[in-house]
Design a protein around this motif. Structure first.
Motif, PDB file in Angstrom:
ATOM      1  N   VAL A 152       0.841  -1.197   0.000  1.00 51.35           N
ATOM      2  CA  VAL A 152       0.000   0.000   0.000  1.00 51.35           C
ATOM      3  C   VAL A 152       0.874   1.243   0.000  1.00 51.35           C
ATOM      4  O   VAL A 152       1.816   1.345   0.801  1.00 51.35           O
ATOM      5  CB  VAL A 152      -0.925   0.012   1.231  1.00 51.35           C
ATOM      6  CG1 VAL A 152      -1.809   1.247   1.227  1.00 51.35           C
ATOM      7  CG2 VAL A 152      -1.767  -1.255   1.268  1.00 51.35           C
ATOM      8  N   PRO A 153       0.603   2.223  -0.884  1.00 56.90           N
ATOM      9  CA  PRO A 153       1.398   3.462  -0.884  1.00 56.90           C
ATOM     10  C   PRO A 153       0.988   4.394   0.236  1.00 56.90           C
ATOM     11  O   PRO A 153      -0.176   4.401   0.674  1.00 56.90           O
ATOM     12  CB  PRO A 153       1.074   4.076  -2.255  1.00 56.90           C
ATOM     13  CG  PRO A 153      -0.301   3.578  -2.570  1.00 56.90           C
ATOM     14  CD  PRO A 153      -0.384   2.194  -1.985  1.00 56.90           C
ATOM     15  N   ASN A 154       1.926   5.167   0.725  1.00 55.02           N
ATOM     16  CA  ASN A 154       1.629   6.221   1.694  1.00 55.02           C
ATOM     17  C   ASN A 154       0.834   7.314   0.979  1.00 55.02           C
ATOM     18  O   ASN A 154       1.231   7.759  -0.107  1.00 55.02           O
ATOM     19  CB  ASN A 154       2.938   6.798   2.241  1.00 55.02           C
ATOM     20  CG  ASN A 154       2.727   7.726   3.420  1.00 55.02           C
ATOM     21  OD1 ASN A 154       1.752   8.474   3.468  1.00 55.02           O
ATOM     22  ND2 ASN A 154       3.631   7.687   4.366  1.00 55.02           N
ATOM     23  N   PRO A 155      -0.306   7.764   1.538  1.00 57.21           N
ATOM     24  CA  PRO A 155      -1.113   8.783   0.859  1.00 57.21           C
ATOM     25  C   PRO A 155      -0.383  10.111   0.674  1.00 57.21           C
ATOM     26  O   PRO A 155      -0.811  10.935  -0.126  1.00 57.21           O
ATOM     27  CB  PRO A 155      -2.338   8.939   1.762  1.00 57.21           C
ATOM     28  CG  PRO A 155      -1.925   8.394   3.084  1.00 57.21           C
ATOM     29  CD  PRO A 155      -0.934   7.315   2.791  1.00 57.21           C
ATOM     30  N   THR A 156       0.709  10.340   1.397  1.00 58.10           N
ATOM     31  CA  THR A 156       1.453  11.592   1.257  1.00 58.10           C
ATOM     32  C   THR A 156       2.556  11.495   0.213  1.00 58.10           C
ATOM     33  O   THR A 156       3.317  12.448   0.040  1.00 58.10           O
ATOM     34  CB  THR A 156       2.065  12.003   2.610  1.00 58.10           C
ATOM     35  OG1 THR A 156       2.989  10.992   3.046  1.00 58.10           O
ATOM     36  CG2 THR A 156       0.990  12.170   3.661  1.00 58.10           C
ATOM     37  N   ASN A 157       2.660  10.370  -0.498  1.00 59.58           N
ATOM     38  CA  ASN A 157       3.674  10.248  -1.546  1.00 59.58           C
ATOM     39  C   ASN A 157       3.489  11.337  -2.598  1.00 59.58           C
ATOM     40  O   ASN A 157       2.355  11.636  -3.002  1.00 59.58           O
ATOM     41  CB  ASN A 157       3.595   8.877  -2.223  1.00 59.58           C
ATOM     42  CG  ASN A 157       4.124   7.750  -1.350  1.00 59.58           C
ATOM     43  OD1 ASN A 157       4.637   7.992  -0.256  1.00 59.58           O
ATOM     44  ND2 ASN A 157       4.011   6.525  -1.830  1.00 59.58           N
ATOM     45  N   VAL A 158       4.607  11.921  -3.031  1.00 58.53           N
ATOM     46  CA  VAL A 158       4.539  12.979  -4.041  1.00 58.53           C
ATOM     47  C   VAL A 158       5.034  12.499  -5.392  1.00 58.53           C
ATOM     48  O   VAL A 158       4.865  13.186  -6.404  1.00 58.53           O
ATOM     49  CB  VAL A 158       5.342  14.219  -3.596  1.00 58.53           C
ATOM     50  CG1 VAL A 158       4.721  14.846  -2.361  1.00 58.53           C
ATOM     51  CG2 VAL A 158       6.799  13.862  -3.318  1.00 58.53           C
ATOM     52  N   GLY A 159       5.691  11.348  -5.439  1.00 60.56           N
ATOM     53  CA  GLY A 159       6.167  10.795  -6.703  1.00 60.56           C
ATOM     54  C   GLY A 159       5.087   9.995  -7.404  1.00 60.56           C
ATOM     55  O   GLY A 159       3.948   9.887  -6.930  1.00 60.56           O
ATOM     56  N   SER A 160       5.447   9.404  -8.539  1.00 64.12           N
ATOM     57  CA  SER A 160       4.496   8.622  -9.331  1.00 64.12           C
ATOM     58  C   SER A 160       4.809   7.127  -9.273  1.00 64.12           C
ATOM     59  O   SER A 160       4.414   6.375 -10.153  1.00 64.12           O
ATOM     60  CB  SER A 160       4.517   9.092 -10.792  1.00 64.12           C
ATOM     61  OG  SER A 160       5.826   8.950 -11.347  1.00 64.12           O
ATOM     62  N   ALA A 161       5.535   6.701  -8.248  1.00 63.22           N
ATOM     63  CA  ALA A 161       5.956   5.309  -8.145  1.00 63.22           C
ATOM     64  C   ALA A 161       4.775   4.395  -7.839  1.00 63.22           C
ATOM     65  O   ALA A 161       3.812   4.785  -7.171  1.00 63.22           O
ATOM     66  CB  ALA A 161       7.027   5.157  -7.077  1.00 63.22           C
ATOM     67  N   SER A 162       4.868   3.164  -8.317  1.00 66.88           N
ATOM     68  CA  SER A 162       3.889   2.125  -8.028  1.00 66.88           C
ATOM     69  C   SER A 162       4.647   0.810  -7.840  1.00 66.88           C
ATOM     70  O   SER A 162       5.874   0.759  -8.010  1.00 66.88           O
ATOM     71  CB  SER A 162       2.865   1.997  -9.160  1.00 66.88           C
ATOM     72  OG  SER A 162       3.510   1.665 -10.377  1.00 66.88           O
ATOM     73  N   THR A 163       3.937  -0.241  -7.489  1.00 69.10           N
ATOM     74  CA  THR A 163       4.595  -1.513  -7.227  1.00 69.10           C
ATOM     75  C   THR A 163       3.875  -2.660  -7.916  1.00 69.10           C
ATOM     76  O   THR A 163       2.686  -2.578  -8.227  1.00 69.10           O
ATOM     77  CB  THR A 163       4.640  -1.824  -5.716  1.00 69.10           C
ATOM     78  OG1 THR A 163       3.304  -1.860  -5.202  1.00 69.10           O
ATOM     79  CG2 THR A 163       5.458  -0.786  -4.972  1.00 69.10           C
TER      80      THR A 163
END
Length: 302
Positions: A152-163
Motif C-alpha cells: 500500500v502506498p503512503n497517501p502523502t507520496n509525491v512521486g508517481s511510483a507504483s509496485t
C-alpha cells in the motif's frame, strides 16, 4: 467568509453580530481540533493548527486551507490540502478528530491481532496437512487459503511510483509488516520492520521470504510503501480442497508393535523435516578442472 465581511465592513466598524459569528465558528472548530487563534487589529481571525501557534494555518484573512485524512499503516493520517499539496501534519493532537484517530488506531490494532491469528492458523494447519496423505494415497496440499499480500502506498507520496508483487512461495511468507522508504540520493528503496531493522533494499526490485516486489515509476525522497502479508487474512479464509477424498488425515509414518512381543517395550517415532540444501552453486561450477595450483584457485564466476 466572516473574516471577509469583517474586513470589508464600512468605516472599519464591525457590528457585534459579525464578531459573535466569528467567535461561534471558532468555538465550534475548537471542538474538533486544538487550534491557536490570533485576532488581527481589524477583527479578523488567523487560525493555526495545534497549540504551539507554529502549526500550519487553517484560516488566514479570507483564505482557508482544507484538512483531510487518509488511512495509512492502520492509522488515520491527517493531510493539509488533500488532493493538491498533500502535506502531512502531526498537529491534530486534541479535540474530537484526535479522539476519532485514536479509536480508529485501537480498532485497527484489534483487527490486526485477529488477522495475525488467522494467518498463523492457516499457515500451521497447512504445514501439518502437507505432511499427511489423502484417501487416494497422495500427499496433502494446502487445506486453507487466506494469504492476501498487499503493498500500500503512503497517501502523502509525491512521486508517481507504483509496485508490482509476485508471490513465489506462500509457505515462506512471514507475518511481519515491512515499510519501504525511497532515498533519491542513493536511488534506493530500503525496507524495515516495525523495530527499524533493515530487511531488504534495492533500486528496482527487492526480495522478501516468499515474495518479490518490483518498484515502477519515478519516486521522490521519503515516498513510502507498506508491505503487509497479514491484513485481511481473517476475512479471506477459505477451504482449498474441493473433494473429501483430498483431506490428508493419514500419517506418512506408521509405528506398530509385533504381536509376538512379550515385553512392555514401546517405541516413539517423529517425522523430521529434512534440512534444505544450501542455496550455493556446485564447487565444480566455480573451479576449473586443472592440475595447476594457480588455476585451481581461480573463480570462473562470482
Amino acid at each position: 467568509t466572516i473574516n471577509h465581511e469583517i474586513m470589508t465592513a464600512s468605516g472599519g466598524n464591525q457590528n457585534n453580530s459579525m464578531l459573535d459569528s466569528r467567535d461561534a465558528v471558532i468555538d465550534k472548530l475548537s471542538e474538533y481540533l486544538e487550534i491557536t487563534v490570533d485576532l488581527e487589529r481589524n477583527g479578523s481571525a488567523t487560525i493555526t493548527l495545534g497549540g504551539s501557534g507554529n502549526g500550519p494555518r487553517l484560516v488566514e484573512t479570507s483564505k482557508s486551507t482544507p484538512l483531510g485524512a487518509d488511512v495509512f499503516n492502520g492509522n488515520l493520517a491527517f493531510i493539509m490540502s488533500p488532493g493538491a499539496d498533500n502535506i502531512a501534519t502531526s498537529q491534530v493532537t486534541n479535540g474530537s478528530l484526535a479522539g476519532l484517530a485514536t479509536a480508529f488506531s485501537t480498532a485497527g490494532d484489534v483487527l490486526a491481532e485477529i488477522d495475525n491469528l488467522a494467518f498463523t492458523f492457516v499457515r500451521d494447519i497447512n504445514a501439518t496437512h502437507n505432511r499427511g496423505l489423502n484417501l487416494e494415497g497422495n500427499a496433502g496440499g494446502d487445506l486453507f487459503r487466506a494469504v492476501d499480500v498487499t503493498v500500500v502506498p503512503n497517501p502523502t507520496n509525491v512521486g508517481s511510483a507504483s509496485t508490482e508483487l509476485k508471490v513465489t512461495d506462500y509457505a515462506k511468507i512471514s507475518s511481519g509488516k515491512v515499510t519501504f522508504t525511497y532515498d533519491a540520493e542513493a536511488d534506493m528503496w530500503s525496507g524495515r520492520d516495525i523495530a527499524g531493522n533493515l530487511l531488504a533494499s534495492g533500486r528496482h526490485q527487492v526480495t522478501l521470504p516468499g515474495v518479490e516486489i518490483t518498484f515502477l515509476g519515478k519516486a521522490k525522497t521519503f515516498d513510502q510503501f507498506v508491505y503487509d502479508p497479514v491484513e485481511g487474512s481473517a476475512a479471506g479464509v477459505s477451504v482449498v480442497i474441493k473433494r473429501p477424498q483430498e483431506f490428508a488425515a493419514a500419517s506418512t509414518l506408521i509405528v506398530s508393535e509385533d504381536p509376538r512381543n512379550s515385553s512392555d517395550a514401546v517405541i516413539e517415532a517423529t517425522s523430521l523435516n529434512p534440512a534444505s540444501p544450501p542455496d550455493l552453486p556446485s564447487i565444480t561450477d566455480l573451479f576449473s578442472d586443472n592440475r595447476s595450483s594457480v588455476a585451481s584457485t581461480s573463480f570462473l564466476t562470482g
